[in-house]
Design a protein around this motif. Structure first.
Motif, PDB file in Angstrom:
ATOM      1  N   PHE A  43       0.827  -1.198   0.000  1.00 52.86           N
ATOM      2  CA  PHE A  43       0.000   0.000   0.000  1.00 52.86           C
ATOM      3  C   PHE A  43       0.868   1.259   0.000  1.00 52.86           C
ATOM      4  O   PHE A  43       0.667   2.169  -0.818  1.00 52.86           O
ATOM      5  CB  PHE A  43      -0.918  -0.032   1.225  1.00 52.86           C
ATOM      6  CG  PHE A  43      -1.865   1.121   1.327  1.00 52.86           C
ATOM      7  CD1 PHE A  43      -2.961   1.217   0.492  1.00 52.86           C
ATOM      8  CD2 PHE A  43      -1.660   2.115   2.271  1.00 52.86           C
ATOM      9  CE1 PHE A  43      -3.836   2.288   0.582  1.00 52.86           C
ATOM     10  CE2 PHE A  43      -2.529   3.180   2.373  1.00 52.86           C
ATOM     11  CZ  PHE A  43      -3.622   3.269   1.533  1.00 52.86           C
ATOM     12  N   LEU A  44       1.853   1.318   0.884  1.00 52.78           N
ATOM     13  CA  LEU A  44       2.736   2.485   0.953  1.00 52.78           C
ATOM     14  C   LEU A  44       3.623   2.596  -0.287  1.00 52.78           C
ATOM     15  O   LEU A  44       3.824   3.693  -0.822  1.00 52.78           O
ATOM     16  CB  LEU A  44       3.607   2.403   2.207  1.00 52.78           C
ATOM     17  CG  LEU A  44       2.908   2.680   3.541  1.00 52.78           C
ATOM     18  CD1 LEU A  44       3.861   2.453   4.700  1.00 52.78           C
ATOM     19  CD2 LEU A  44       2.350   4.100   3.576  1.00 52.78           C
ATOM     20  N   LEU A  45       4.133   1.450  -0.755  1.00 51.59           N
ATOM     21  CA  LEU A  45       5.003   1.445  -1.935  1.00 51.59           C
ATOM     22  C   LEU A  45       4.263   1.958  -3.163  1.00 51.59           C
ATOM     23  O   LEU A  45       4.842   2.653  -4.007  1.00 51.59           O
ATOM     24  CB  LEU A  45       5.545   0.039  -2.180  1.00 51.59           C
ATOM     25  CG  LEU A  45       6.484  -0.143  -3.376  1.00 51.59           C
ATOM     26  CD1 LEU A  45       7.784   0.642  -3.148  1.00 51.59           C
ATOM     27  CD2 LEU A  45       6.786  -1.625  -3.593  1.00 51.59           C
ATOM     28  N   PRO A  55       9.018  10.224  -3.675  1.00 54.83           N
ATOM     29  CA  PRO A  55       9.734   9.517  -2.596  1.00 54.83           C
ATOM     30  C   PRO A  55       8.886   9.448  -1.328  1.00 54.83           C
ATOM     31  O   PRO A  55       8.041  10.323  -1.074  1.00 54.83           O
ATOM     32  CB  PRO A  55      10.989  10.369  -2.386  1.00 54.83           C
ATOM     33  CG  PRO A  55      11.144  11.142  -3.660  1.00 54.83           C
ATOM     34  CD  PRO A  55       9.753  11.391  -4.162  1.00 54.83           C
ATOM     35  N   LEU A  56       9.136   8.416  -0.530  1.00 56.21           N
ATOM     36  CA  LEU A  56       8.337   8.205   0.676  1.00 56.21           C
ATOM     37  C   LEU A  56       8.401   9.397   1.644  1.00 56.21           C
ATOM     38  O   LEU A  56       7.344   9.799   2.170  1.00 56.21           O
ATOM     39  CB  LEU A  56       8.785   6.921   1.384  1.00 56.21           C
ATOM     40  CG  LEU A  56       7.947   6.486   2.589  1.00 56.21           C
ATOM     41  CD1 LEU A  56       6.496   6.281   2.186  1.00 56.21           C
ATOM     42  CD2 LEU A  56       8.512   5.201   3.204  1.00 56.21           C
ATOM     43  N   ILE A  62       3.667  15.551   2.308  1.00 60.17           N
ATOM     44  CA  ILE A  62       2.441  16.054   1.677  1.00 60.17           C
ATOM     45  C   ILE A  62       1.210  15.656   2.480  1.00 60.17           C
ATOM     46  O   ILE A  62       0.333  16.484   2.763  1.00 60.17           O
ATOM     47  CB  ILE A  62       2.320  15.539   0.232  1.00 60.17           C
ATOM     48  CG1 ILE A  62       3.465  16.064  -0.629  1.00 60.17           C
ATOM     49  CG2 ILE A  62       0.976  15.945  -0.372  1.00 60.17           C
ATOM     50  CD1 ILE A  62       3.517  15.463  -2.019  1.00 60.17           C
ATOM     51  N   LEU A  63       1.144  14.378   2.879  1.00 59.87           N
ATOM     52  CA  LEU A  63      -0.031  13.891   3.607  1.00 59.87           C
ATOM     53  C   LEU A  63      -0.179  14.579   4.954  1.00 59.87           C
ATOM     54  O   LEU A  63      -1.284  15.000   5.333  1.00 59.87           O
ATOM     55  CB  LEU A  63       0.070  12.371   3.791  1.00 59.87           C
ATOM     56  CG  LEU A  63      -0.015  11.525   2.516  1.00 59.87           C
ATOM     57  CD1 LEU A  63       0.185  10.054   2.833  1.00 59.87           C
ATOM     58  CD2 LEU A  63      -1.348  11.733   1.805  1.00 59.87           C
ATOM     59  N   VAL A  81      -0.883  14.919  -8.651  1.00 63.70           N
ATOM     60  CA  VAL A  81      -0.709  13.510  -9.011  1.00 63.70           C
ATOM     61  C   VAL A  81      -1.176  12.610  -7.880  1.00 63.70           C
ATOM     62  O   VAL A  81      -1.868  11.602  -8.099  1.00 63.70           O
ATOM     63  CB  VAL A  81       0.774  13.219  -9.358  1.00 63.70           C
ATOM     64  CG1 VAL A  81       1.018  11.715  -9.435  1.00 63.70           C
ATOM     65  CG2 VAL A  81       1.151  13.883 -10.663  1.00 63.70           C
ATOM     66  N   LEU A  82      -0.817  12.976  -6.667  1.00 64.80           N
ATOM     67  CA  LEU A  82      -1.144  12.139  -5.516  1.00 64.80           C
ATOM     68  C   LEU A  82      -2.641  12.080  -5.257  1.00 64.80           C
ATOM     69  O   LEU A  82      -3.223  10.992  -5.131  1.00 64.80           O
ATOM     70  CB  LEU A  82      -0.412  12.662  -4.275  1.00 64.80           C
ATOM     71  CG  LEU A  82      -0.616  11.870  -2.973  1.00 64.80           C
ATOM     72  CD1 LEU A  82      -0.119  10.447  -3.131  1.00 64.80           C
ATOM     73  CD2 LEU A  82       0.076  12.557  -1.828  1.00 64.80           C
ATOM     74  N   PHE A  83      -3.304  13.226  -5.205  1.00 62.50           N
ATOM     75  CA  PHE A  83      -4.709  13.265  -4.773  1.00 62.50           C
ATOM     76  C   PHE A  83      -5.700  13.050  -5.910  1.00 62.50           C
ATOM     77  O   PHE A  83      -6.804  12.543  -5.667  1.00 62.50           O
ATOM     78  CB  PHE A  83      -5.001  14.603  -4.076  1.00 62.50           C
ATOM     79  CG  PHE A  83      -4.409  14.699  -2.700  1.00 62.50           C
ATOM     80  CD1 PHE A  83      -5.054  14.129  -1.614  1.00 62.50           C
ATOM     81  CD2 PHE A  83      -3.192  15.331  -2.495  1.00 62.50           C
ATOM     82  CE1 PHE A  83      -4.512  14.209  -0.344  1.00 62.50           C
ATOM     83  CE2 PHE A  83      -2.640  15.414  -1.228  1.00 62.50           C
ATOM     84  CZ  PHE A  83      -3.295  14.848  -0.146  1.00 62.50           C
TER      85      PHE A  83
END
Length: 361
Positions: A43-45, A55-56, A62-63, A81-83
Motif C-alpha cells: 500500500f505504501l510502496l 519519494p516516501l 504532503i499527507l 498527481v497524488l490526490f
C-alpha cells in the motif's frame, strides 16, 4: 463464551480439514500478521511508484501537511498527481481486489466447488453487456457504470429465476451452474454482436480496452459510487461467513443446525453478485482474482470460512494492488490489468492445483 452449536461446528470444520488433507500453516495468527504487514508495505510502496515518482519522505510530508493544513512546501504537481490520480487508483485496486476475492470465496463455498469464479452465474458478462451498450450509445462514464452494474444484476437474476422455474422452485446447485453458463454465453454473444456493430475508428477501441480491464480513468467519484454496493455486499458476507461452512455439510445437516439453506444461498448470491457487478462496472473485465486468491488463502488458513473469507480479502486486495503497480510501471504504455492477471493467474493456478492435488482445494 461459545455456545454448544458453535463448538460442534468448529470441530466439524477441523475434522473436514484433516479428512480432506488440506495442508495449512500451523500458526495462522503469525501468517495473518505477515499478510497484513505485506499489504501495508504494498500500500505504501504504491504511492511512491509511477511515471511521476514521489519519494516516501515527500509523500509523508504532503499527507501530514494537508492533514494539518500546513503551508505547502512541496511542488503543486506532486499534490495533484497524488490526490487526483494515485490515491483514487490505489484505493480502487484495493477495494476491487477485495470484492472479487470475497465473492469468489463465497461462491466456492456456496457451490462446494473450488473451480468456481465470481462470474459463474453471468455477473461479469452481464456487466460487460451493459458497459458496451453504454459505450455504443455514448452514455459517459457514470451512465456506463450504472448500466454495467444493473445488467450484471439482471444477468444473475435471470439465472436464478430460470433455474427456479425449471427446477420447480427446488434448490439445485448443478442446475443453477448450468443455467449460469447458458446466460453467460448469451450475454457474451451480445457483447460480440455489439463489438461487430461498433464504429471501428471510435467505439470499438474503447470497448476493447474496457473489456481488457484497467484503472487508468478511475477518480474519486468512482470510488464513492463503488463504496455503496461494496458495503452492502461485503458486510453481510462477513457477518454470515461461519454459516458458509454449514453449506458444505449438505442440506439435511444444515437444517438440523437451524439454517435455511435456500435463504442462505440467496443472500450469498445477492451479495456476491453486487460485489462482482460493482467491481466490473468500474474496472472492466479482470479475471482470475476470484478464482486463485481463495485457493491461496485456503492453503494458508484452511477451508474454515470464519478465517478464510477475511484472509481472502486481505490477499486479494494486496494482489490486485501489486499487479496494478506492475501494469503502470512495466512499460511506457500501461498494460491492461486483465492481461496481467491472466498471465500471472493461469500458471499460478496450475501450480496451486499441483501443490494441493490431494485436497478439495
Amino acid at each position: 463464551m461459545k455456545n454448544t452449536k458453535s463448538i460442534d461446528l468448529d470441530e466439524k470444520v477441523v475434522f473436514n480439514i484433516s479428512r480432506l488433507g488440506v495442508k495449512t500453516i500451523k500458526n495462522k495468527n503469525i501468517a495473518i500478521g505477515i499478510l497484513i504487514i505485506m499489504l501495508a508495505a504494498i500500500f505504501l510502496l504504491s504511492f511512491t511508484l509511477g511515471r511521476y515518482a514521489i519519494p516516501l519522505p515527500e509523500l509523508l510530508n504532503i499527507l501530514i501537511g494537508k492533514f494539518l493544513n500546513l503551508p505547502a512546501t512541496w511542488p503543486k504537481s506532486e499534490e495533484m498527481v497524488l490526490f487526483q490520480v494515485r490515491i483514487p487508483r490505489i484505493f480502487a485496486a484495493l477495494l476491487i481486489g477485495t470484492a472479487l476475492s470475497a465473492s469468489g470465496a463465497a461462491y466456492q463455498g456456496l457451490f462446494k466447488n473450488p473451480m468456481v469464479s465470481p462470474d459463474i452465474l453471468g455477473a461479469s458478462s452481464g456487466a460487460g453487456v451493459g458497459a458496451v451498450i453504454a459505450i455504443l450509445l455514448s452514455f459517459g462514464s457514470v451512465g456506463m457504470q450504472l448500466m454495467a452494474f444493473i445488467m450484471g444484476l439482471i444477468a444473475v437474476a435471470l439465472t436464478y429465476i430460470i433455474s427456479s422455474i425449471i427446477g420447480r422452485h427446488r434448490s439445485s446447485i448443478v442446475l443453477l451452474v448450468l443455467i449460469g453458463m447458458v446466460v453467460s454465453n448469451i450475454f457474451s454473444a451480445i457483447i460480440s454482436i455489439t463489438k461487430y456493430l461498433a464504429d471501428p475508428d471510435n467505439k470499438l477501441p474503447t470497448i476493447t480496452f474496457w473489456l481488457m480491464g484497467g484503472l487508468s480513468v478511475i477518480d474519486g467519484s468512482d470510488i464513492l459510487m463503488f463504496l455503496i454496493p461494496f458495503t452492502l455486499g461485503i458486510v453481510p458476507l462477513i457477518l454470515i461467513r461461519w454459516k458458509i461452512n454449514i453449506l458444505s455439510f449438505g442440506d439435511e445437516e444444515a437444517k438440523t443446525l437451524g439454517v435455511d439453506t435456500r435463504r442462505m444461498r440467496l443472500i450469498i448470491i445477492i451479495c456476491s453478485t453486487m460485489l462482482t457487478a460493482a467491481a466490473v462496472s468500474i474496472s472492466g473485465m479482470i479475471s482470475w482474482i476470484g478464482l486463485i486468491i481463495p485457493h491461496i488463502a485456503r492453503i494458508i488458513v484452511g477451508p474454515n470460512y470464519k478465517i478464510l473469507l477475511p484472509v481472502s480479502m486481505i490477499i486479494g486486495g494486496g494482489f490486485l494492488l501489486l499487479v496494478d503497480d506492475f501494469a503502470r510501471n512495466m512499460f511506457t504504455l500501461e498494460v491492461p490489468l486483465g492481461i496481467l492477471t491472466s498471465i500471472i493467474g493461469a500458471p499460478l493456478f496450475l501450480y496451486l492445483l499441483l501443490k494441493s492435488k490431494k485436497s478439495w482445494a
